[in-house]
Design an enzyme around this catalytic site. Sequence first.
Site, PDB file in Angstrom:
ATOM      1  CG  ASN A   1      12.134  14.600  18.226  1.00  0.00           C
ATOM      2  OD1 ASN A   1      12.577  14.727  17.082  1.00  0.00           O
ATOM      3  ND2 ASN A   1      12.661  15.205  19.268  1.00  0.00           N
TER       4      ASN A   1
ATOM      5  NE  ARG B   1      12.141  19.254  17.904  1.00  0.00           N
ATOM      6  CZ  ARG B   1      13.463  19.104  17.928  1.00  0.00           C
ATOM      7  NH1 ARG B   1      13.996  17.905  18.000  1.00  0.00           N
ATOM      8  NH2 ARG B   1      14.236  20.155  17.882  1.00  0.00           N
TER       9      ARG B   1
ATOM     10  CG  HIS C   1      15.912  25.068  21.161  1.00  0.00           C
ATOM     11  ND1 HIS C   1      17.128  25.596  21.517  1.00  0.00           N
ATOM     12  CD2 HIS C   1      16.085  23.744  21.080  1.00  0.00           C
ATOM     13  CE1 HIS C   1      18.010  24.626  21.641  1.00  0.00           C
ATOM     14  NE2 HIS C   1      17.403  23.484  21.382  1.00  0.00           N
TER      15      HIS C   1
ATOM     16  CG  ASN D   1      23.774  18.176  25.126  1.00  0.00           C
ATOM     17  OD1 ASN D   1      24.827  18.792  25.317  1.00  0.00           O
ATOM     18  ND2 ASN D   1      23.710  16.884  25.065  1.00  0.00           N
ATOM     19  N   GLY D   2      21.656  21.445  23.458  1.00  0.00           N
ATOM     20  CA  GLY D   2      21.568  22.569  22.528  1.00  0.00           C
ATOM     21  C   GLY D   2      21.084  23.761  23.348  1.00  0.00           C
TER      22      GLY D   2
ATOM     23  NE  ARG E   1      23.924  21.652  17.454  1.00  0.00           N
ATOM     24  CZ  ARG E   1      22.674  21.651  17.902  1.00  0.00           C
ATOM     25  NH1 ARG E   1      22.164  22.720  18.489  1.00  0.00           N
ATOM     26  NH2 ARG E   1      21.908  20.600  17.741  1.00  0.00           N
TER      27      ARG E   1
ATOM     28  NE  ARG F   1      23.961  15.998  35.555  1.00  0.00           N
ATOM     29  CZ  ARG F   1      22.931  15.351  35.071  1.00  0.00           C
ATOM     30  NH1 ARG F   1      22.007  14.892  35.886  1.00  0.00           N
ATOM     31  NH2 ARG F   1      22.795  15.135  33.779  1.00  0.00           N
TER      32      ARG F   1
ATOM     33  CB  VAL G   1      22.119  23.891  31.450  1.00  0.00           C
ATOM     34  CG1 VAL G   1      23.039  24.880  32.155  1.00  0.00           C
ATOM     35  CG2 VAL G   1      22.916  22.742  30.834  1.00  0.00           C
ATOM     36  N   GLY G   2      19.371  25.120  32.295  1.00  0.00           N
ATOM     37  CA  GLY G   2      18.637  26.291  32.791  1.00  0.00           C
ATOM     38  C   GLY G   2      17.785  25.981  34.018  1.00  0.00           C
TER      39      GLY G   2
ATOM     40  CD  GLU H   1      11.813  21.208  23.242  1.00  0.00           C
ATOM     41  OE1 GLU H   1      12.528  20.543  24.036  1.00  0.00           O
ATOM     42  OE2 GLU H   1      12.246  21.696  22.195  1.00  0.00           O
TER      43      GLU H   1
HETATM   44  P1  ADP Z   1      18.667  18.153  25.314  1.00  0.00           P
HETATM   45  O1  ADP Z   1      19.123  19.363  24.585  1.00  0.00           O
HETATM   46  O2  ADP Z   1      19.478  16.932  25.026  1.00  0.00           O
HETATM   47  O3  ADP Z   1      17.167  17.954  25.320  1.00  0.00           O
HETATM   48  P2  ADP Z   1      18.374  18.745  28.140  1.00  0.00           P
HETATM   49  O4  ADP Z   1      17.510  19.945  28.115  1.00  0.00           O
HETATM   50  O5  ADP Z   1      17.810  17.479  28.686  1.00  0.00           O
HETATM   51  O6  ADP Z   1      19.101  18.495  26.776  1.00  0.00           O
HETATM   52  O7  ADP Z   1      19.688  19.128  29.002  1.00  0.00           O
HETATM   53  C1  ADP Z   1      20.693  18.186  29.206  1.00  0.00           C
HETATM   54  C2  ADP Z   1      21.827  18.848  29.966  1.00  0.00           C
HETATM   55  O8  ADP Z   1      21.323  19.409  31.192  1.00  0.00           O
HETATM   56  C3  ADP Z   1      22.906  17.882  30.411  1.00  0.00           C
HETATM   57  O9  ADP Z   1      23.872  17.686  29.413  1.00  0.00           O
HETATM   58  C4  ADP Z   1      23.495  18.596  31.623  1.00  0.00           C
HETATM   59  O10 ADP Z   1      24.529  19.447  31.182  1.00  0.00           O
HETATM   60  C5  ADP Z   1      22.371  19.443  32.154  1.00  0.00           C
HETATM   61  N1  ADP Z   1      21.846  18.969  33.435  1.00  0.00           N
HETATM   62  C6  ADP Z   1      20.872  18.050  33.637  1.00  0.00           C
HETATM   63  N2  ADP Z   1      20.649  17.877  34.958  1.00  0.00           N
HETATM   64  C7  ADP Z   1      21.507  18.698  35.614  1.00  0.00           C
HETATM   65  C8  ADP Z   1      21.780  18.980  36.994  1.00  0.00           C
HETATM   66  N3  ADP Z   1      21.116  18.390  37.977  1.00  0.00           N
HETATM   67  N4  ADP Z   1      22.737  19.894  37.267  1.00  0.00           N
HETATM   68  C9  ADP Z   1      23.419  20.527  36.289  1.00  0.00           C
HETATM   69  N5  ADP Z   1      23.200  20.302  34.970  1.00  0.00           N
HETATM   70  C10 ADP Z   1      22.272  19.397  34.639  1.00  0.00           C
END
Ligand code: ADP
Length: 397
Positions: free
Chosen positions: A8, A92, A181, A212-213, A242, A285, A332-333, A385
């Site tokens: 990537n 990617r 995505h 993050n995105g 964003r 967090r 986050v999800g 991914e």
């Molecule tokens: P990217 O888009 O950079 O690939 P990720 O899918 O790895 O991002 O998500 C990163 C985000 O996930 C972090 O900025 C944070 O907000 C959230 N995150 C990661 N672990 C936790 C956790 N244990 N509890 C709450 N939020 C989390």
Amino acid sequence: MSLALVLNSGSSSIKFQLVDPENHATDEPFVSGLVEQIGEDLGRIVLKFDGEKHVFDSPIPDHSVGLRLAFELMEERGCGPTQVDIIAVGHRVVHGGILFSSPELITDEIVDMIRDLIPLAPLHNPANIDGIEVARKILPNVPHVAVFDTGFFHSLPPAAALYAINNKVAAEHGIRRYGFHGTSHEYVSRRLVELLDRPAEEINQITFHLGNGASMSAIRGGKAVDTSMGMTPLAGLVMGTRSGDIDPGIVFHLARTANMSIDEIDNLLNKQSGVKGLAGVNDFRALREMIHEGDQDAWSAYNVYIHQLRRYLGSYMFALGNVDALVFTAGVGENATFVRADALAGLEMYGIKVDPERNELPNDGPRLISTDDSAVKVFVIPTNEELAIARYAVAFA
Ligand code: ADP
């Protein structure tokens, strides 16, 4: 063990992984690493192998030097390209325009086509091409496969893909919704079909990729029918940095009255906005801590974020008419249980009931978090991914 190398490439970085395509989503890759600060005075390579993390600082003038150095470091540790069985390389590629709907075996002609799409992704596609060219030179004897972030959304119906702007201007400049995505939305949506053990054609689902995105997608019978990102990844949900959807008039207002340049506005909306712009942090967090401490900005940022998620959820439920499942994924999800609970609170009359205990289960694999009597099933399905790209790549080996 036959492995796929997954690359990537960004404008100043290359993320790489050696992946066993037989892995599960939550398995660690065989090797993972990052080449960063390419082109700066001092670059850095971080390599993770066998439970250990190695960090090297060295000037890295370009992508070619970066990838070669990373491979040398892997060779020194016994996990380099001549020591392990790399059977394919997956790249990617951010923008496939309307040209690419599925992964492609890379040839010179395909590279030229990706180059033709640079106006649509001026920051990303040139870096992706650099990565492809360098890797093809270093590993000339295995198939290289381009996996497009936009590919899954190639099927969007015109009603969802077209913007209501002058159609001559739109056609001339490739203006339409492409979505991003896609690899993640497609991966978790296919996993859902496996988990439900029903034919894909029968299943309507809404996927939430909240990292993050962040983006959402409405999927009918395995095909995306709407998605929240647009011509660029700036549109849709509120994200880490964003803005997501805003009134486009804000751009003109900032240009005219704040005298900001186009680049300054671009930076504002992509890097200084979203949750970070409202609360000062973009990690959920930290955001949660601040809310517990009574920080009002953090509380409003969170409410704006949740409100936007629910706006899209409502509109996608209407777009689909009948929804079998919701799927949460990405940082986050998968981890922020409070986000899932608040995004779906009070929707019992629409058949959505989250089970509070199931929602708190640890993030160690796909899981159902809705109650047994919830008409719409709610799942958390970890995305990966790189694993998805690895599987596409080895299909050409
Ligand atoms: P990217 O888009 O950079 O690939 P990720 O899918 O790895 O991002 O998500 C990163 C985000 O996930 C972090 O900025 C944070 O907000 C959230 N995150 C990661 N672990 C936790 C956790 N244990 N509890 C709450 N939020 C989390």
